[in-house]
Design an enzyme around this catalytic site. Structure first.
Site, mmCIF file in Angstrom:
data_model
loop_
_atom_site.group_PDB
_atom_site.id
_atom_site.type_symbol
_atom_site.label_atom_id
_atom_site.label_comp_id
_atom_site.label_asym_id
_atom_site.label_seq_id
_atom_site.Cartn_x
_atom_site.Cartn_y
_atom_site.Cartn_z
ATOM 1 N N GLY A 195 5.494 -1.598 14.855
ATOM 2 C CA GLY A 195 4.798 -0.531 14.144
ATOM 3 C C GLY A 195 3.730 0.161 14.957
ATOM 4 O O GLY A 195 3.626 1.391 14.955
ATOM 5 N N HIS A 237 -25.664 9.351 20.719
ATOM 6 C CA HIS A 237 -26.747 9.389 19.728
ATOM 7 C C HIS A 237 -26.541 8.342 18.641
ATOM 8 O O HIS A 237 -27.194 8.393 17.605
ATOM 9 C CB HIS A 237 -26.845 10.787 19.122
ATOM 10 C CG HIS A 237 -27.223 11.833 20.120
ATOM 11 N ND1 HIS A 237 -28.524 12.226 20.345
ATOM 12 C CD2 HIS A 237 -26.460 12.557 20.995
ATOM 13 C CE1 HIS A 237 -28.551 13.156 21.292
ATOM 14 N NE2 HIS A 237 -27.312 13.365 21.700
ATOM 15 N N GLU A 243 -4.180 -6.227 17.425
ATOM 16 C CA GLU A 243 -3.037 -6.802 16.722
ATOM 17 C C GLU A 243 -2.046 -7.406 17.722
ATOM 18 O O GLU A 243 -1.330 -8.346 17.407
ATOM 19 C CB GLU A 243 -2.337 -5.734 15.869
ATOM 20 C CG GLU A 243 -1.357 -6.322 14.849
ATOM 21 C CD GLU A 243 -0.923 -5.324 13.799
ATOM 22 O OE1 GLU A 243 -1.578 -5.251 12.744
ATOM 23 O OE2 GLU A 243 0.061 -4.598 14.047
ATOM 24 N N GLU A 292 0.828 -1.207 0.000
ATOM 25 C CA GLU A 292 0.000 0.000 0.000
ATOM 26 C C GLU A 292 0.861 1.256 0.000
ATOM 27 O O GLU A 292 0.622 2.202 -0.758
ATOM 28 C CB GLU A 292 -0.919 0.010 1.230
ATOM 29 C CG GLU A 292 -1.949 -1.103 1.269
ATOM 30 C CD GLU A 292 -1.461 -2.349 2.009
ATOM 31 O OE1 GLU A 292 -2.305 -3.148 2.421
ATOM 32 O OE2 GLU A 292 -0.223 -2.516 2.162
#
Length: 545
Positions: free
Chosen positions: A269, A386, A355, A215
């Site tokens: 990470g 709400h 994770e 990505e």
């Protein structure tokens, strides 16, 4: 030194907790206040400008004592010491877990593979701060001599969620730079960001340890192609920097070696925002505020490492979560921050927790027969009231909640802040107390409603209550207090994982789908056909039509 490998359910303390659970599981939280007039005093921790109130939970002081016995029996104190001193507690990857070292003082010493890592940490931090000051001051200029105005952080997972969350959370302290986050490989998402940018005044930060993450590199190349449509390759060093350990790949991309910031194997990470991964944060709020963020986290580190478990915030919060997960079979926890600045905090914790502790194999490599992990979700108050509070109040599931609020508004809008916090306090009270049929009947009687209609409405307007929550009340949202808050949850994750006898710092579960996606992409691009299950085969076929 590795972590001990002990099945917690076979311990004496676990058996004691089961007996205790049978005795108190049907007691109502509100009734426990009647039994112990000192309950709030007994079940709270004050630390610095934090107040942690866990008195609205389905626990007693004995519950806490028994949970602490469990942590002592399993050797939690020794595990904490091993974590901080750099033992390779991430056994499956043969790595230390030392995001805490990133908050260390220069005078400290932490040895990894025979070398003190503290000098290099501070050297890298000084390099990062110097770069930030150049950009913020306008000394770092783009290819047409113009100052940088926009920052684009290109990363995913921990390289996105942490920086994005903190940048939003500390927007009050931000400077003139506009920070954008490109994470999803979705091209539409990237094009929406591009619409806001001027190539002459944009700086791109590519965050990828390996510089191979699909990505991130796909997005980086798209931004590079866009940039080159306005400029030339020789100008790339002025507009692209990298946070990575793959130096050669970064240089091949066209980035100046002096603008490469390191990533270390001993920082996972999802715990990396304190490192060079936090470059976008430091650019947004400045080095001085970034240092305050680190200092706040450091203070919580010291509290966690040195405090008695009975007054230890991360230990207490972790033990209460284990109590709900493993004895009440509560599968989810909701995080409700009463500030829009922390709107991304539940998503950040979702990755950090799920994770880390979403594991079904114990530290000995054996299948686990008890529940681990926990599904984390939430949203900011009062928006969440709400949206999903109906289920919290009258649903069929037990969902423990953390309410996070601040005594002071940053913009000093007293009217708004008092209304906001009145909702915070009211919700925790309503969730605990509920509303019985007598109270409903009285209320409806006062409205002159007929008796028949009252009888029909009573079941629908009754709240059982007894819904647990923990209140975390902090003076103000500052870089320092945010650092402490994030660090608090990091250590909570460690304690949970240790007691569940799992490895919290690997994430092999994300690998399989990535590998399959690579193969399927090859099929789509090159019209190949591999064998899949009938559903996947037909989905690919439909996509390619």
């Amino acid at each position: 030194m590795s972590l001990k490998k002990i099945n917690p359910t076979l311990s004496k303390s676990w058996k004691d907790l089961k007996i205790h659970f049978e005795k108190i599981s049907n007691e109502k939280i509100y009734e426990l206040f009647n039994k112990n007039p000192y309950r709030f005093k007994d079940l709270k921790i004050e630390w610095g400008n934090f107040l942690i109130d866990f008195s609205k939970n389905k626990i007693t002081t004995k519950t806490i004592d028994l949970l602490i016995n469990l942590s002592n029996e399993l050797g939690l104190k020794e595990a904490i010491n091993n974590h901080f001193k750099g033992s390779k507690i991430n056994e499956t990857e043969n790595r230390s877990v030392l995001h805490t070292a990133l908050r260390s003082k220069k005078s400290e010493e932490i040895i990894v593979d025979g070398e003190n890592i503290i000098p290099e940490i501070h050297e890298n931090k000084e390099k990062l701060y110097s770069f930030c000051e150049n950009v913020i001051s306008g000394n770092h200029k783009g290819f047409n001599g113009k100052e940088i105005k926009d920052i684009v952080n290109i990363g995913i997972g921990g390289s996105d969620l942490g920086p994005s969350m903190v940048t939003d959370a500390l927007a009050y302290y931000s400077n003139h730079l506009k920070v954008h986050f490109a994470s999803n490989i979705d091209g539409d998402h990237i094009n929406e960001i591009l619409k806001k940018l001027n190539p002459e005044t944009t700086l791109f930060i590519i965050v990828s340890k390996t510089f191979t993450t699909q990505e991130t590199i796909t997005n980086a190349n798209t931004f590079k192609k866009w940039f080159l449509s306005y400029s030339s390759k020789k100008e790339i060093p002025k507009h692209f920097v990298a946070v990575s350990s793959n130096i050669n790949a970064v240089i091949d991309f066209g980035i100046d070696p002096k603008n490469i910031f390191p990533m270390k194997d001993w920082v996972g990470g999802r715990f990396s925002l304190w490192s060079s991964v936090g470059l976008s944060i430091a650019l947004s709020i400045g080095p001085s505020n970034f240092e305050k963020l680190l200092n706040g986290a450091k203070e919580m580190d010291e509290h966690f490492k040195n405090s008695d478990f009975k007054k230890n915030i991360p230990v207490t919060l972790a033990l209460i979560s284990i109590w709900y997960n493993n004895f009440y079979n509560a599968e989810t926890e909701a995080i409700i921050p009463y500030t829009e600045y922390l709107n991304k905090f539940p998503s950040y914790l979702q990755q950090a927790v799920m994770e880390s502790n979403g594991k079904n194999i114990d530290r000995s490599g054996d299948p686990i027969s008890y529940q681990t992990g926990g599904i984390i979700w939430g949203a900011s108050g009062t928006n969440s009231q709400h949206a999903f509070f109906q289920l919290l109040h009258q649903g069929t599931k037990l969902i423990p909640m953390d309410f996070i609020g601040f005594k002071n508004s940053l913009h000093e809008n007293t009217e708004h802040h008092e209304k906001l916090m009145s909702n915070f306090f009211a919700q925790t009270e309503a969730l605990m107390k509920g509303k019985n049929s007598f109270e409903v009947k009285e209320e409806l009687n006062s409205k002159k409603i007929s008796l028949d209609k009252i009888e029909k409405l009573i079941p629908f307007k009754t709240f059982k209550g007894d819904r647990p929550s923990t209140s975390i009340l902090i003076d103000s949202l500052t870089p320092h207090s945010l650092g402490s808050l994030i660090s608090m949850y990091e250590h909570k994750i460690f304690v949970q994982g240790y007691i569940w006898n799992i490895f919290s710092y690997d994430q092999w579960g994300v690998e399989l789908g990535k590998a399959l996606a690579k193969n399927i992409l090859d099929e789509i691009k090159n019209n190949k056909k591999n064998k899949h299950d009938p559903s996947t085969e037909n989905l690919i076929k439909f996509f390619k039509k």
